[in-house]
Design a protein around this motif. Structure first.
Motif, PDB file in Angstrom:
ATOM      1  N   ARG A 114     -25.887 -20.181  18.677  1.00 25.65           N
ATOM      2  CA  ARG A 114     -26.706 -20.274  19.887  1.00 25.65           C
ATOM      3  C   ARG A 114     -28.189 -20.075  19.620  1.00 25.65           C
ATOM      4  N   PHE A 115     -28.512 -19.111  18.751  1.00 25.03           N
ATOM      5  CA  PHE A 115     -29.910 -18.712  18.617  1.00 25.03           C
ATOM      6  C   PHE A 115     -30.508 -18.979  17.240  1.00 25.03           C
ATOM      7  N   GLY A 116     -29.694 -19.439  16.306  1.00 24.51           N
ATOM      8  CA  GLY A 116     -30.200 -19.754  14.972  1.00 24.51           C
ATOM      9  C   GLY A 116     -30.036 -18.603  13.998  1.00 24.51           C
ATOM     10  N   HIS A 117     -30.134 -18.936  12.729  1.00 19.60           N
ATOM     11  CA  HIS A 117     -29.893 -17.939  11.684  1.00 19.60           C
ATOM     12  C   HIS A 117     -30.995 -16.895  11.606  1.00 19.60           C
ATOM     13  N   ALA A 118     -32.213 -17.251  12.039  1.00 18.75           N
ATOM     14  CA  ALA A 118     -33.288 -16.256  12.027  1.00 18.75           C
ATOM     15  C   ALA A 118     -32.948 -15.103  12.964  1.00 18.75           C
ATOM     16  N   GLU A 119     -32.406 -15.433  14.153  1.00 23.14           N
ATOM     17  CA  GLU A 119     -31.989 -14.392  15.080  1.00 23.14           C
ATOM     18  C   GLU A 119     -30.785 -13.638  14.528  1.00 23.14           C
ATOM     19  N   GLY A 120     -29.893 -14.374  13.855  1.00 18.90           N
ATOM     20  CA  GLY A 120     -28.751 -13.714  13.231  1.00 18.90           C
ATOM     21  C   GLY A 120     -29.184 -12.694  12.202  1.00 18.90           C
ATOM     22  N   ASP A 121     -30.187 -13.053  11.399  1.00 15.22           N
ATOM     23  CA  ASP A 121     -30.719 -12.109  10.409  1.00 15.22           C
ATOM     24  C   ASP A 121     -31.353 -10.898  11.095  1.00 15.22           C
ATOM     25  N   ARG A 122     -32.054 -11.152  12.194  1.00 18.84           N
ATOM     26  CA  ARG A 122     -32.688 -10.052  12.934  1.00 18.84           C
ATOM     27  C   ARG A 122     -31.631  -9.100  13.483  1.00 18.84           C
ATOM     28  N   VAL A 123     -30.521  -9.639  13.932  1.00 25.88           N
ATOM     29  CA  VAL A 123     -29.416  -8.822  14.434  1.00 25.88           C
ATOM     30  C   VAL A 123     -28.844  -7.969  13.301  1.00 25.88           C
ATOM     31  N   LEU A 124     -28.614  -8.593  12.153  1.00 24.40           N
ATOM     32  CA  LEU A 124     -28.068  -7.850  11.020  1.00 24.40           C
ATOM     33  C   LEU A 124     -28.992  -6.707  10.609  1.00 24.40           C
ATOM     34  N   GLN A 125     -30.283  -6.967  10.608  1.00 24.09           N
ATOM     35  CA  GLN A 125     -31.239  -5.932  10.237  1.00 24.09           C
ATOM     36  C   GLN A 125     -31.247  -4.796  11.258  1.00 24.09           C
ATOM     37  N   ALA A 126     -31.171  -5.143  12.540  1.00 26.09           N
ATOM     38  CA  ALA A 126     -31.167  -4.126  13.591  1.00 26.09           C
ATOM     39  C   ALA A 126     -29.906  -3.275  13.516  1.00 26.09           C
ATOM     40  N   VAL A 127     -28.768  -3.923  13.272  1.00 23.15           N
ATOM     41  CA  VAL A 127     -27.509  -3.192  13.163  1.00 23.15           C
ATOM     42  C   VAL A 127     -27.539  -2.274  11.939  1.00 23.15           C
ATOM     43  N   ALA A 128     -28.022  -2.783  10.822  1.00 26.71           N
ATOM     44  CA  ALA A 128     -28.087  -1.975   9.600  1.00 26.71           C
ATOM     45  C   ALA A 128     -28.947  -0.738   9.815  1.00 26.71           C
ATOM     46  N   SER A 129     -30.111  -0.926  10.432  1.00 29.83           N
ATOM     47  CA  SER A 129     -31.009   0.198  10.697  1.00 29.83           C
ATOM     48  C   SER A 129     -30.361   1.211  11.631  1.00 29.83           C
ATOM     49  N   THR A 130     -29.643   0.715  12.626  1.00 29.87           N
ATOM     50  CA  THR A 130     -28.985   1.596  13.594  1.00 29.87           C
ATOM     51  C   THR A 130     -27.861   2.389  12.936  1.00 29.87           C
ATOM     52  N   LEU A 131     -27.053   1.733  12.126  1.00 27.13           N
ATOM     53  CA  LEU A 131     -25.962   2.419  11.438  1.00 27.13           C
ATOM     54  C   LEU A 131     -26.496   3.498  10.505  1.00 27.13           C
ATOM     55  N   LYS A 132     -27.559   3.171   9.783  1.00 22.71           N
ATOM     56  CA  LYS A 132     -28.147   4.141   8.858  1.00 22.71           C
ATOM     57  C   LYS A 132     -28.671   5.358   9.607  1.00 22.71           C
ATOM     58  N   ALA A 133     -29.295   5.108  10.762  1.00 23.43           N
ATOM     59  CA  ALA A 133     -29.859   6.211  11.544  1.00 23.43           C
ATOM     60  C   ALA A 133     -28.767   7.058  12.202  1.00 23.43           C
ATOM     61  N   ALA A 134     -27.677   6.417  12.622  1.00 25.90           N
ATOM     62  CA  ALA A 134     -26.621   7.122  13.345  1.00 25.90           C
ATOM     63  C   ALA A 134     -25.646   7.836  12.412  1.00 25.90           C
ATOM     64  N   ALA A 135     -25.539   7.383  11.169  1.00 26.03           N
ATOM     65  CA  ALA A 135     -24.630   8.023  10.210  1.00 26.03           C
ATOM     66  C   ALA A 135     -25.199   9.364   9.755  1.00 26.03           C
ATOM     67  N   ARG A 136     -24.349  10.198   9.197  1.00 26.95           N
ATOM     68  CA  ARG A 136     -24.816  11.458   8.650  1.00 26.95           C
ATOM     69  C   ARG A 136     -25.622  11.206   7.378  1.00 26.95           C
ATOM     70  N   GLU A 137     -26.444  12.192   7.016  1.00 26.19           N
ATOM     71  CA  GLU A 137     -27.355  12.008   5.881  1.00 26.19           C
ATOM     72  C   GLU A 137     -26.617  11.676   4.589  1.00 26.19           C
ATOM     73  N   ASN A 138     -25.458  12.297   4.359  1.00 25.33           N
ATOM     74  CA  ASN A 138     -24.735  12.099   3.103  1.00 25.33           C
ATOM     75  C   ASN A 138     -23.699  10.979   3.161  1.00 25.33           C
ATOM     76  N   ASP A 139     -23.577  10.325   4.314  1.00 20.94           N
ATOM     77  CA  ASP A 139     -22.651   9.195   4.408  1.00 20.94           C
ATOM     78  C   ASP A 139     -23.180   8.011   3.606  1.00 20.94           C
ATOM     79  N   ILE A 140     -22.284   7.223   3.074  1.00 18.26           N
ATOM     80  CA  ILE A 140     -22.658   6.027   2.312  1.00 18.26           C
ATOM     81  C   ILE A 140     -22.536   4.830   3.249  1.00 18.26           C
ATOM     82  N   VAL A 141     -23.649   4.174   3.494  1.00 19.91           N
ATOM     83  CA  VAL A 141     -23.681   3.027   4.415  1.00 19.91           C
ATOM     84  C   VAL A 141     -24.035   1.786   3.616  1.00 19.91           C
ATOM     85  N   ALA A 142     -23.224   0.744   3.740  1.00 22.70           N
ATOM     86  CA  ALA A 142     -23.440  -0.461   2.929  1.00 22.70           C
ATOM     87  C   ALA A 142     -23.126  -1.713   3.742  1.00 22.70           C
ATOM     88  N   ARG A 143     -23.706  -2.802   3.296  1.00 20.51           N
ATOM     89  CA  ARG A 143     -23.336  -4.106   3.841  1.00 20.51           C
ATOM     90  C   ARG A 143     -22.189  -4.641   2.995  1.00 20.51           C
TER      91      ARG A 143
END
Length: 318
Positions: free
Chosen positions: A191-220
């Protein structure tokens, strides 16, 4: 005596003889060449005339202490030393001091070497070393992190998750894996193109990193999948952690469409027997994956623990 005078005069090093008062009483030909003074301008002058003004007071103090505790030593090893030419230019030097006793007078032989070229080479080497270290750090970052999101990539996650499992085994603690998948991500790209898809992935990654505990391992994990590894969570606590991550993603704003995720969870309880870490990790990932697809099959935007599966339904299409 003539041969010693000849050696003093024509040695390739710059030589001075300094009296107890810090005055130059002898200087060789190389001293004239290096400092730009005629010898007559140096004799009976304080040696501090050859030192930059900012170091003069310190040099006077050092010189006074050396006279009382004279012994052969080099200068410049612990700090950079600079000398001053007649034209006002400064240059780095190494200095060797040796006490002399002549006709009952305490004198000091001072050997001065211009190390401009050596220091330039050392500085160049230091710059190259710094650049190589920076390049190595950048390459290591690229090797261990996903280029789009900045999270650990799959290779790094596998390495760190195995270490976490070893720690869990040693401490006899639970280890938990959360598999997180974006709901309907293909539709976002369509619907919105891959640029928006990349922006979504980046936003989700940042959110997961912020919401996880400091010692949790967060990966794509790849594509639109993410994975989190955590120590010490019970089954109930892992469900709460997964719900916290799901809710954090659902609360992301300023996207062109609402983002939701499905989360699958698998927990490894303490094992008394030895186990193969890589095999256990593969089993945990498989269980978390099964729980993830159950969550998607049951309506998406929810969490599911492998231990609570009652029906391994066929996975729904993303």
């Amino acid at each position: 005596m003539e041969i010693y005078q000849h050696i003093f005069e024509y040695t390739p090093d710059t030589l001075f003889v300094i009296d107890q008062g810090g005055r130059v009483i002898l200087a060789n030909a190389q001293a004239e060449t290096l400092f730009g003074y005629d010898r007559s301008e140096l004799i009976n002058q304080p040696v501090e005339m050859l030192i930059p003004a900012r170091f003069s007071a310190l040099h006077i103090d050092h010189r006074a202490r050396y006279i009382t505790q004279a012994h052969s030593r080099s200068m410049g090893g612990a700090a950079e030393l600079f000398a001053l030419r007649k034209d006002g230019s400064e240059f780095p030097v190494d200095i060797m001091l040796s006490p002399m006793l002549l006709h009952g007078d305490q004198l000091v032989l001072c050997v001065v070497r211009d190390i401009t070229e050596r220091k330039a080479a050392q500085d160049a080497l230091a710059r190259q070393t710094t650049e190589l270290r920076q390049l190595h750090a950048e390459l290591e970052l690229l090797a261990n992190h996903d280029g789009l999101t900045g999270l650990y990539n799959w290779r790094a996650f596998y390495e760190y998750a195995e270490q976490m499992l070893k720690t869990a085994h040693r401490r006899q603690e639970n280890a938990t894996l959360l598999m997180i998948d974006l709901d309907h991500f293909k539709q976002i790209n369509d619907r919105f193109g891959h640029a928006e898809g990349d922006r979504v992935l980046q936003a989700v990654a940042s959110t997961l990193k912020a919401a996880a505990r400091e010692n949790d391992i967060v990966a794509r994990h790849g594509g639109e999948e993410f994975v989190v590894a955590a120590l010490g969570l019970s089954e109930a606590e892992s469900l709460m952690a997964a719900e916290r991550l799901r809710a954090a993603v659902a609360a992301i704003e300023n996207m062109k469409t609402r983002i939701t995720t499905s989360v699958g969870i698998a927990t490894l309880t303490p094992q008394t027997q030895k186990y193969e870490t890589r095999r256990i990790l593969a089993e945990l990932l498989d269980k978390a994956d099964q729980a993830l697809y159950a969550a998607k099959h049951n309506g998406r935007n929810q969490v599911c623990h492998f231990n609570r599966l009652t029906d391994l339904a066929q996975p729904a299409t993303s």
